[in-house]
Design a protein around this motif. Sequence first.
Motif, PDB file in Angstrom:
ATOM      1  N   THR A 122       0.347  -2.355 -10.351  1.00 35.93           N
ATOM      2  CA  THR A 122       0.741  -0.671  -9.650  1.00 35.93           C
ATOM      3  C   THR A 122      -0.900  -0.126 -10.174  1.00 35.93           C
ATOM      4  O   THR A 122      -1.168   0.260 -11.543  1.00 35.93           O
ATOM      5  CB  THR A 122       1.469   0.239 -10.272  1.00 35.93           C
ATOM      6  N   VAL A 123      -1.255  -0.104  -9.767  1.00 38.06           N
ATOM      7  CA  VAL A 123      -2.836   0.736  -9.858  1.00 38.06           C
ATOM      8  C   VAL A 123      -3.218   1.070  -9.011  1.00 38.06           C
ATOM      9  O   VAL A 123      -2.777   1.678  -7.650  1.00 38.06           O
ATOM     10  CB  VAL A 123      -4.011  -0.422  -9.605  1.00 38.06           C
ATOM     11  N   PRO A 124      -3.814   2.854  -9.098  1.00 36.35           N
ATOM     12  CA  PRO A 124      -4.718   4.023  -8.561  1.00 36.35           C
ATOM     13  C   PRO A 124      -5.541   2.955  -7.704  1.00 36.35           C
ATOM     14  O   PRO A 124      -6.042   2.331  -8.247  1.00 36.35           O
ATOM     15  CB  PRO A 124      -4.899   4.735  -9.338  1.00 36.35           C
ATOM     16  N   ALA A 125      -5.829   3.529  -6.139  1.00 30.42           N
ATOM     17  CA  ALA A 125      -6.010   3.243  -4.870  1.00 30.42           C
ATOM     18  C   ALA A 125      -7.650   3.523  -5.217  1.00 30.42           C
ATOM     19  O   ALA A 125      -8.929   2.641  -4.892  1.00 30.42           O
ATOM     20  CB  ALA A 125      -5.777   3.668  -3.834  1.00 30.42           C
ATOM     21  N   SER A 126      -8.056   4.076  -6.124  1.00 27.03           N
ATOM     22  CA  SER A 126      -9.460   4.763  -6.910  1.00 27.03           C
ATOM     23  C   SER A 126      -9.983   4.093  -7.121  1.00 27.03           C
ATOM     24  O   SER A 126     -11.110   3.562  -7.533  1.00 27.03           O
ATOM     25  CB  SER A 126      -9.062   6.059  -7.088  1.00 27.03           C
ATOM     26  N   ARG A 127      -9.040   3.460  -8.100  1.00 35.65           N
ATOM     27  CA  ARG A 127      -9.351   1.998  -9.141  1.00 35.65           C
ATOM     28  C   ARG A 127     -10.551   0.952  -8.100  1.00 35.65           C
ATOM     29  O   ARG A 127     -10.621   0.582  -8.657  1.00 35.65           O
ATOM     30  CB  ARG A 127      -8.858   1.787  -9.585  1.00 35.65           C
ATOM     31  N   LEU A 128      -9.779   0.659  -6.572  1.00 37.29           N
ATOM     32  CA  LEU A 128     -10.299  -0.517  -6.309  1.00 37.29           C
ATOM     33  C   LEU A 128     -11.336  -0.254  -5.195  1.00 37.29           C
ATOM     34  O   LEU A 128     -11.324  -0.517  -4.109  1.00 37.29           O
ATOM     35  CB  LEU A 128      -8.904  -0.529  -6.054  1.00 37.29           C
ATOM     36  N   GLY A 129     -11.632   1.284  -5.230  1.00 36.50           N
ATOM     37  CA  GLY A 129     -12.787   1.597  -4.161  1.00 36.50           C
ATOM     38  C   GLY A 129     -12.410   2.290  -3.316  1.00 36.50           C
ATOM     39  O   GLY A 129     -12.792   2.199  -2.199  1.00 36.50           O
ATOM     40  N   ASP A 164       0.691  -1.305  -0.126  1.00 36.02           N
ATOM     41  CA  ASP A 164       0.203  -0.001   0.684  1.00 36.02           C
ATOM     42  C   ASP A 164       0.699   1.208   0.174  1.00 36.02           C
ATOM     43  O   ASP A 164       1.368   1.437   0.573  1.00 36.02           O
ATOM     44  CB  ASP A 164      -0.419  -0.150   1.582  1.00 36.02           C
ATOM     45  N   ALA A 165       1.158   1.902  -0.986  1.00 30.66           N
ATOM     46  CA  ALA A 165       1.504   3.140  -1.034  1.00 30.66           C
ATOM     47  C   ALA A 165       1.015   4.479  -1.140  1.00 30.66           C
ATOM     48  O   ALA A 165       1.157   5.558  -2.345  1.00 30.66           O
ATOM     49  CB  ALA A 165       2.167   3.096  -2.399  1.00 30.66           C
ATOM     50  N   GLY A 166      -0.361   4.499  -0.784  1.00 33.55           N
ATOM     51  CA  GLY A 166      -1.360   5.705  -0.479  1.00 33.55           C
ATOM     52  C   GLY A 166      -1.925   6.057  -1.416  1.00 33.55           C
ATOM     53  O   GLY A 166      -3.196   4.999  -1.921  1.00 33.55           O
ATOM     54  N   GLU A 167      -1.801   6.668  -2.787  1.00 35.93           N
ATOM     55  CA  GLU A 167      -2.856   6.934  -3.416  1.00 35.93           C
ATOM     56  C   GLU A 167      -2.497   5.641  -4.847  1.00 35.93           C
ATOM     57  O   GLU A 167      -2.968   5.356  -6.193  1.00 35.93           O
ATOM     58  CB  GLU A 167      -2.233   8.181  -4.330  1.00 35.93           C
ATOM     59  N   GLN A 168      -1.448   4.500  -4.480  1.00 36.09           N
ATOM     60  CA  GLN A 168      -1.735   3.682  -5.846  1.00 36.09           C
ATOM     61  C   GLN A 168      -0.760   2.152  -4.509  1.00 36.09           C
ATOM     62  O   GLN A 168       0.013   2.324  -3.533  1.00 36.09           O
ATOM     63  CB  GLN A 168      -0.056   3.554  -6.074  1.00 36.09           C
ATOM     64  N   LEU A 169      -1.414   1.336  -5.125  1.00 39.50           N
ATOM     65  CA  LEU A 169      -0.858   0.261  -4.536  1.00 39.50           C
ATOM     66  C   LEU A 169      -0.232  -0.964  -5.677  1.00 39.50           C
ATOM     67  O   LEU A 169      -0.141  -0.781  -7.244  1.00 39.50           O
ATOM     68  CB  LEU A 169      -2.623  -0.896  -4.400  1.00 39.50           C
TER      69      LEU A 169
END
Length: 92
Positions: free
Chosen positions: A80-87, A23-28
């Motif tokens: 690497t995925v934006p955290a917002s894309r995973l809710g 968990d890198a904050g804005e990114q996972l």
Amino acid sequence: AQEAATNAIHHGKATEVRFVFEDAGEQLHFVVLDNGKGLDRQAEASRGTGLSIMHHRASLLHGTLTIENDRRGGVRVVCTVPASRLGRRRSA
């Protein structure tokens, strides 16, 4: 993750596959590491569609995928995925 593990065992002859979630904050980051023989880029270019499908799946989540030989041996796959894309939203 499933495709990376299957590739590691089938193509790389890995005996160990490790999954790491960061968990890198804005990114996972989802990391798959194996102890197989590593990538042969020329051979991979002439094979099936497994790697391109993995890249496509990451792009569906607005993510990126890197696949490279790990310096310790085997292969390192990082999605690497934006955290917002995973809710998941970052709390203030």
